[in-house]
Design an enzyme around this catalytic site. Sequence first.
Site, mmCIF file in Angstrom:
data_model
loop_
_atom_site.group_PDB
_atom_site.id
_atom_site.type_symbol
_atom_site.label_atom_id
_atom_site.label_comp_id
_atom_site.label_asym_id
_atom_site.label_seq_id
_atom_site.Cartn_x
_atom_site.Cartn_y
_atom_site.Cartn_z
ATOM 1 C CB SER A 104 -12.398 -9.709 -3.169
ATOM 2 O OG SER A 104 -12.300 -9.737 -1.791
ATOM 3 C CE1 TYR A 150 -3.902 -2.154 0.255
ATOM 4 C CE2 TYR A 150 -2.680 -3.275 1.984
ATOM 5 C CZ TYR A 150 -3.732 -3.237 1.100
ATOM 6 O OH TYR A 150 -4.617 -4.283 1.043
ATOM 7 C CG HIS A 189 -7.845 -1.928 0.272
ATOM 8 N ND1 HIS A 189 -7.650 -2.742 1.352
ATOM 9 C CD2 HIS A 189 -8.507 -2.667 -0.638
ATOM 10 C CE1 HIS A 189 -8.161 -3.927 1.088
ATOM 11 N NE2 HIS A 189 -8.690 -3.910 -0.112
ATOM 12 N N PRO A 246 -11.479 0.591 -3.241
ATOM 13 C CG PRO A 246 -11.663 -1.460 -2.205
ATOM 14 C CD PRO A 246 -10.995 -0.140 -2.070
HETATM 15 N N1 COA Z 1 -21.820 -28.321 1.384
HETATM 16 C C1 COA Z 1 -22.759 -27.542 1.947
HETATM 17 N N2 COA Z 1 -22.500 -26.322 2.480
HETATM 18 C C2 COA Z 1 -21.237 -25.866 2.408
HETATM 19 C C3 COA Z 1 -20.210 -26.622 1.810
HETATM 20 C C4 COA Z 1 -20.537 -27.908 1.289
HETATM 21 N N3 COA Z 1 -19.626 -28.685 0.720
HETATM 22 N N4 COA Z 1 -19.055 -25.930 1.898
HETATM 23 C C5 COA Z 1 -19.343 -24.775 2.519
HETATM 24 N N5 COA Z 1 -20.663 -24.742 2.840
HETATM 25 C C6 COA Z 1 -21.366 -23.691 3.568
HETATM 26 C C7 COA Z 1 -20.560 -23.237 4.760
HETATM 27 O O1 COA Z 1 -20.813 -24.037 5.877
HETATM 28 C C8 COA Z 1 -21.069 -21.834 4.949
HETATM 29 O O2 COA Z 1 -22.321 -21.879 5.599
HETATM 30 P P1 COA Z 1 -22.943 -20.608 6.378
HETATM 31 O O3 COA Z 1 -23.328 -19.612 5.339
HETATM 32 O O4 COA Z 1 -24.109 -21.201 7.056
HETATM 33 O O5 COA Z 1 -21.866 -20.130 7.278
HETATM 34 C C9 COA Z 1 -21.332 -21.355 3.538
HETATM 35 O O6 COA Z 1 -21.488 -22.547 2.769
HETATM 36 C C10 COA Z 1 -20.221 -20.504 2.954
HETATM 37 O O7 COA Z 1 -19.005 -21.227 2.905
HETATM 38 P P2 COA Z 1 -17.992 -21.069 1.682
HETATM 39 O O8 COA Z 1 -18.709 -20.533 0.513
HETATM 40 O O9 COA Z 1 -17.261 -22.349 1.519
HETATM 41 O O10 COA Z 1 -16.935 -20.035 2.060
HETATM 42 P P3 COA Z 1 -16.712 -18.986 3.179
HETATM 43 O O11 COA Z 1 -17.951 -18.275 3.549
HETATM 44 O O12 COA Z 1 -15.964 -19.706 4.227
HETATM 45 O O13 COA Z 1 -15.796 -17.939 2.420
HETATM 46 C C11 COA Z 1 -13.687 -16.988 1.890
HETATM 47 C C12 COA Z 1 -14.552 -18.257 1.883
HETATM 48 C C13 COA Z 1 -12.350 -17.275 1.259
HETATM 49 C C14 COA Z 1 -14.372 -15.888 1.074
HETATM 50 C C15 COA Z 1 -13.547 -16.530 3.366
HETATM 51 O O14 COA Z 1 -12.883 -17.505 4.089
HETATM 52 C C16 COA Z 1 -12.760 -15.259 3.506
HETATM 53 O O15 COA Z 1 -11.570 -15.287 3.682
HETATM 54 N N6 COA Z 1 -13.452 -14.097 3.464
HETATM 55 C C17 COA Z 1 -12.818 -12.793 3.573
HETATM 56 C C18 COA Z 1 -12.233 -12.365 2.270
HETATM 57 C C19 COA Z 1 -11.758 -10.951 2.330
HETATM 58 O O16 COA Z 1 -11.094 -10.521 3.239
HETATM 59 N N7 COA Z 1 -12.152 -10.193 1.302
HETATM 60 C C20 COA Z 1 -11.926 -8.777 1.248
HETATM 61 C C21 COA Z 1 -10.630 -8.382 0.715
HETATM 62 S S1 COA Z 1 -10.658 -6.644 0.564
#
Ligand code: COA
Length: 649
Positions: free
Chosen positions: A577, A132, A366, A145
Amino acid sequence: MGPSDEAMLKLMGPINASRGQALFTFSKNLWNVNSSSVLRATVGYQHALHPRLLSSQSDLPPLPVPPLQVTLDKFLRSARPLVTPEEFQTTQDLVKQFSAAGGCGPKLQKLLEEKAKTTRNWMADWWLRTAYLEFRYPVVVWSSPGLVFPHQKVCNQDEQLTLAARVISGAVDFKCLIDNNKLPLERMGKDPLDMSQYSKIMGTCRIPGIPRDSLQHADPCNPPKHVVVAYKNHFFEVPVYGENGEPLSEDQIRKQLCEIVSGPVKPAVPIGILTSDQRDNWGKAYQELIKDPKNVCSLETIHKSLFLVCLDDPNPNFGSLDKRSIAARQMVHGCGSKNNGANRWFDKTIQFVIGTTGELGITYEHSPAEGPPVAGLMDHVVDVINKGGLKLSTSGCVPKPNHLPFNTSSELQCAIQTAEKNLDAMVDDLEMYGYVYKGYGKEFPKSQKMSPDSFIQMAIQFAFYRLHKLPGAHYESASTRKYFGGRTETIRSCSCESVAFAEAMLDCSKSDEEKVKAMKEAVNGHKKYTLEAVNGCGVDRHLLGLKLIALENGIQVPELYKDVAYVRSSHMRISTSQVAGKCEAFMCYGPLVNDGYACCYNPRANEIHMGISAFKSCPDTSASKFKDALEESFDDMHNVLVKTQKSKL
Ligand code: COA
């Protein structure tokens, strides 16, 4: 800018540090950084932490350093689809040399592990600085963003001011939750997350500097009591707490806003536009600006404010463009110098933007935080709006807003003209859309026992392959907030499995069952990488750390970093993202590289809200075609799954 300048800029390569994606392309930049400048790092991680938040941080584990061979194997796998078999052979040889006992890799790994023993997050300060503060491109489009809130009902200036007052009141209320440690501790599974980014989003400002900017945080023991309102390029200090220290009511804030708009109607000299320019240009202009003590006082007031509130003028006529896409542009760049581009202070971490016809959102700088805490602020503010405001006492006198004057020399006038020209060129070049996929949301992949995020990522891979007939290096941010001071790791979403899946989907000779099998392998492969990344075991931060430790110790950067596999797998043509919010909102930003796309999404139960962009100057890319290809990919993935299920019945 001529083609050679452009090539030069590309070579320098610190592209879109915002999503932390700069590190690979940055690698070329860092190549030329001398080790003493690396050693002069002055960015401290704990500056802004509120004392209460600091205590809740104490149990978080330190960021681990992954084992060298694990990272190198993962790197090879991630680069494989992007190189020819001959190129891959060379890369494998280079990796072998690098990792051999007595080679450079183990030596750098040891140095990195030693550094990691002395700090709880070996990457935090390096990341803030290299991704950054040393990034010299403009923050606008390249780093900051926009966050587009649900569209509001606003028909006239009166309603615009009512909305603005409600937004301010809601945001101050959120600040009180942070200060009083009332935000629920977030978790990933059972693991608590680092909450420190919340205490950095309000009261923070980036200050331009050459060769490196800095971050100014509010003093947590003496937090700011005002916001700054931008109106027709003027800036006003607006107190948001009364004499008794309690937050002012919406009515009291509204009165101050009315006073502002009933004042000078002539637009001010567009000083704010300077913050949209390349950082070195702005850094030079800043030195000129602070020669005048009046300017210093005005700047201090902006820097120390909780946040900015931009009361915008109408947007230009965008013809038939939909509301979401117009709002996305307004949040990312203000639509240029002839519109709201100077009614901003782009260095301020949070700027609420309030349009004249219901556009509402945030432009966010950011460097201090990732998207999720900003989305948390949004959700709170939207809740307050939907509830019809907070019912606070309106007793006590209403302080007056204070106009912040700026004096400009002829040098500054010249810098303003340059900044206007540069901003308008960026605005013209960015093709961006707000888009909602309505076919399904995260419930559908869940019903198929697949991770929704990985499913969406594979749809994006498929869309790129459908358009370009080749794999695209693909960045997704994964949160490392499980760890003390954690920010992000890269998920390399392009894999041998993602390519096999896209190829299978486009191959008429493949059966639906074969397509579904390829899809599941791709989705599950992505999920596996995600789990490794959130546990601090990705490729990218580790390889960056090894390079930076080499530079710090005056060791030559290894050949591996110049290899085509490293370079190509770091040229992130797809920058993505997930920024989830409770409301119908989406985040949007510019692509990471000139021939790339950006796609940020908010998956909701039954639809997916997205911001999609590409640069018009690149003949190979089109955000509009990408949007259509993505829609087709989502549809095809759904159809093939449903068809194979029906055939099983
Ligand atoms: N079968 C059924 N359900 C499932 C599944 C499967 N095989 N795999 C995952 N799910 C469910 C999860 O249990 C979860 O349920 P919930 O909504 O009830 O909590 C939901 O689906 C979402 O899970 P998933 O899509 O696998 O991913 P996540 O929500 O864990 O997100 C990332 C993944 C990478 C986006 C997250 O870990 C992350 O890091 N987020 C932040 C990113 C960030 O900082 N972005 C900004 C940058 S500026």
